[in-house]
Design an enzyme around this catalytic site. Structure first.
Site, PDB file in Angstrom:
ATOM      1  N   ASP A 223      -9.052 -38.795  14.329  1.00 35.09           N
ATOM      2  CA  ASP A 223      -9.683 -38.019  15.389  1.00 35.09           C
ATOM      3  C   ASP A 223      -8.900 -36.731  15.663  1.00 35.09           C
ATOM      4  OD1 ASP A 223     -11.786 -38.131  17.543  1.00 35.09           O
ATOM      5  OD2 ASP A 223     -10.028 -37.942  18.833  1.00 35.09           O
ATOM      6  N   GLU A 278       2.073 -47.490   0.623  1.00 34.62           N
ATOM      7  CA  GLU A 278       2.749 -48.794   0.557  1.00 34.62           C
ATOM      8  C   GLU A 278       1.753 -49.889   0.185  1.00 34.62           C
ATOM      9  OE1 GLU A 278       4.334 -49.388   4.494  1.00 34.62           O
ATOM     10  OE2 GLU A 278       5.759 -47.731   4.278  1.00 34.62           O
TER      11      GLU A 278
HETATM   12  C1  NOJ Z   1     -13.714 -36.200  18.464  1.00 33.79           C
HETATM   13  C2  NOJ Z   1     -14.593 -37.398  18.652  1.00 33.79           C
HETATM   14  O1  NOJ Z   1     -15.495 -37.480  17.587  1.00 33.79           O
HETATM   15  C3  NOJ Z   1     -15.249 -37.246  19.995  1.00 33.79           C
HETATM   16  O2  NOJ Z   1     -16.242 -38.210  20.196  1.00 33.79           O
HETATM   17  C4  NOJ Z   1     -14.190 -37.311  21.062  1.00 33.79           C
HETATM   18  O3  NOJ Z   1     -14.788 -37.057  22.312  1.00 33.79           O
HETATM   19  C5  NOJ Z   1     -13.087 -36.283  20.824  1.00 33.79           C
HETATM   20  N1  NOJ Z   1     -12.664 -36.226  19.458  1.00 33.79           N
HETATM   21  C6  NOJ Z   1     -11.874 -36.597  21.655  1.00 33.79           C
HETATM   22  O4  NOJ Z   1     -11.254 -37.758  21.180  1.00 33.79           O
END
Ligand code: NOJ
Length: 568
Positions: A223, A278
């Site tokens: 993310d 790993e």
């Molecule tokens: C990207 C994610 O896809 C989204 O859903 C989220 O709100 C933001 N990152 C923050 O984590």
């Protein structure tokens, strides 16, 4: 044991061990709280996923990407994580997770976990400890705390805005009850940014990667992979200076932004790569990195995460020129980085592509508007929407995409041709983008409404109870049971296409052919597999070949408007 059975077993285990399994995989994204609810509490859960493994197997996907399933107060749909090494009790237990993972693997499906390293939730024990500890303490050093400006520290340390709207800083109350320091949050205030200059944070995430890898997770979706490392040297640059420095249209191209896409972030991923390696086969990763195209390759390199999303098709109109340019450029970029390309039309953050393509041109902006801050959603006026056209085009676009070399990322419900749900009452919305931008953004709830499995019944077969976001009456006609075995349904189109894709995909080569029309794209893959898409308004002649599958009915020897066909 017959020869056939032995062969089948062997090729199954060979596949499972193949270190390159991800390069051309079809990956199906599950947003767990909206997929399938096993206990009738209105929230999808892990056991619900396990129960649907036969459905996933029949669909013909290679891997599941599971959006966050960790304990969370759901301030941002689970992207506010309370504990990185546990399962949300509302969704199940670690034992349920293991059972799901075993069921997926037994069905030959890999499992990719979403990992959220940029921020924890404000309920994480680290953040709670930081609030209870004094300025300058080790506990505060796990996050980004700063004194405010002004006589009494009442002005935020900078004027930066959160991606979700409003300020990117929140003031806390010190343990003695006085107004105190500020902490940085690029997203919601319930998502404090972690301090990646702190060795403890880095080590803890290595532990988390091993925790899930040991449990059989095959890969990770990372993310906001481009936000982790920051240069917060004082004085902090103002947002006006920042936007003046950003002369490009697509973000900074030189790593000079204080928190997006800094070069140091790759030191983090080099360490992650050592952990991935790993394991046998090595764990994989795909970066969610909204960066300048020239800087994507580094995230995708074999020394880094290995793959990075390109969201270019997702932002494009249904247009032959745009598609061709994007495909050509991204395949070249993938070759440069050593990765394979990634293709995606829909996910949990954007308006579903069956809806976008039913909007007037410029619909790409209805998906994600990169405005330098990140992404924003725009609501679409209902009267401009042509649902039938949107679905036709979405089916054509998907069939084209499934013929491309690289990984195809699919979002739950798109195999049903689901449309975005616009009619969610304000009182039932959940997305922080809606609350932080009242009247401007409607947020992302419309693509997160629980799936319809049956045309009737409580929550359309999602579970025995309700649904945590309201499902409209028209969901009935998109239900799995209404499409299962029905010739020409979107579900059967996906099943057929995914089956052929597995059979036909041998190498990562493709070749463009002159189609004779600016509105028609024609390419082939080795083995005589041809794909033709008519983006235009009038039927065109079909090239010679055996028709394998088409996204809509063909008209004798003609390929109708807004249709794709695979030929051999
Ligand atoms: C990207 C994610 O896809 C989204 O859903 C989220 O709100 C933001 N990152 C923050 O984590």
């Amino acid at each position: 044991m017959s020869n056939t059975a032995t062969l089948a077993t062997l090729s199954g285990s060979d596949l499972a061990a193949d270190p390159n399994w991800w390069r051309q995989a079809s990956v199906y994204q599950i947003y767990p709280r909206s997929f399938s609810d096993s206990n009738g509490d209105g929230l999808g859960d892990i056991k619900g996923i396990t129960a649907k493994v036969p459905y996933l197997k029949q669909l013909g996907i290679d891997a599941v990407w599971l959006s966050p399933f960790y304990p969370s107060a759901l301030a941002d749909g689970g992207y506010d994580v309370d504990d990185y090494r546990d399962v949300d009790p509302k969704l199940g237990t670690l034992a349920d997770f293991d059972e799901m993972s075993a069921a997926l693997h037994a069905a030959g499906i890999k499992l990719i976990a979403d990992i959220v390293p940029n921020h924890s939730s404000n309920r994480h024990v680290w953040f709670q400890e930081a609030l209870a500890s004094p300025r300058g303490s080790a506990a505060r050093e796990r996050y980004i705390f700063r004194d405010g400006k002004g006589e009494n520290g009442e002005i935020a340390p900078s004027d930066w805005e959160s991606v979700f709207g409003g300020p990117a800083w929140e003031r806390i109350t010190e343990p003695d009850g006085t107004p105190g320091q500020w902490y940085m949050h690029i997203f919601a205030k319930e998502q404090p940014d972690l301090n990646w200059s702190n060795r403890e944070i880095r080590d803890d995430f290595l532990k988390t990667l091993r925790f899930w890898s040991d449990r059989g997770v095959d890969g990770f979706r990372v993310d906001v992979a481009h936000a982790l490392t920051k240069d917060l040297t004082e004085p902090l640059i103002s947002k006006v200076e920042l936007s003046a420095a950003n002369t490009g249209t697509d973000g900074f191209d030189d790593g000079s932004h204080p928190f997006w896409d800094r070069d140091e972030v790759h030191e983090v991923y080099a360490e992650w790569r050592e952990v991935f390696n790993e394991y046998n086969p090595p764990r994989t990763a795909v970066a969610e990195a909204w960066v300048h195209a020239s800087r994507r390759a580094r995230y995708a390199s074999p020394q880094g995460l290995g793959q990075a999303f390109n969201f270019d098709l997702l932002q494009a109109d249904f247009d032959a020129d745009e598609f061709r340019e994007i495909i050509t450029r991204n395949l070249a970029e993938a070759t440069e980085s050593g990765a394979s390309s990634t293709w995606v039309f829909s996910n949990h953050d954007v308006v579903r592509h069956a809806t976008r393509y039913g909007l007037p041109k410029g619909g790409g902006k209805h998906a994600q508007g990169q405005d330098g801050k990140g992404w924003l959603l725009a609501g679409a006026p209902a009267e401009e929407l042509d649902v039938e056209l949107g679905l036709r085009r979405a089916r054509a676009a998907t069939l084209l995409m499934l013929a491309l070399p690289g990984s195809a990322y699919l979002y739950q419900g798109e195999e049903l041709g689901l449309q975005e749900v616009a009619e969610i009452p304000d009182a039932e919305r959940q997305d922080p983008t809606f609350f932080r931008n009242k009247g401007v953004e409607i947020g992302r709830d419309g693509c997160r409404v629980p799936l319809p499995w049956a045309p009737e019944g409580t929550s359309f077969g999602f579970g025995d109870g309700g649904a945590h976001l309201p499902q409209p009456a028209w969901f009935a006609r998109y239900a799995v049971a209404a499409q299962d075995g029905v010739e020409g349904s979107t579900l059967e189109l996906y099943r057929t296409a995914l089956k052929f894709r597995r059979e036909l995909q041998t190498s990562e080569e493709m070749e463009w052919h002159e189609s004779g029309s600016a509105d028609v794209l024609h390419f082939s893959r080795p083995g005589g597999w041809q794909t033709v898409t008519n983006f235009g308004d009038t039927p065109v002649e079909l090239p010679a070949g055996e028709v394998l599958v088409s996204s809509g009915p063909l008209d004798g020897g003609l390929l109708p408007a807004n249709t794709t066909v695979w030929l051999r």
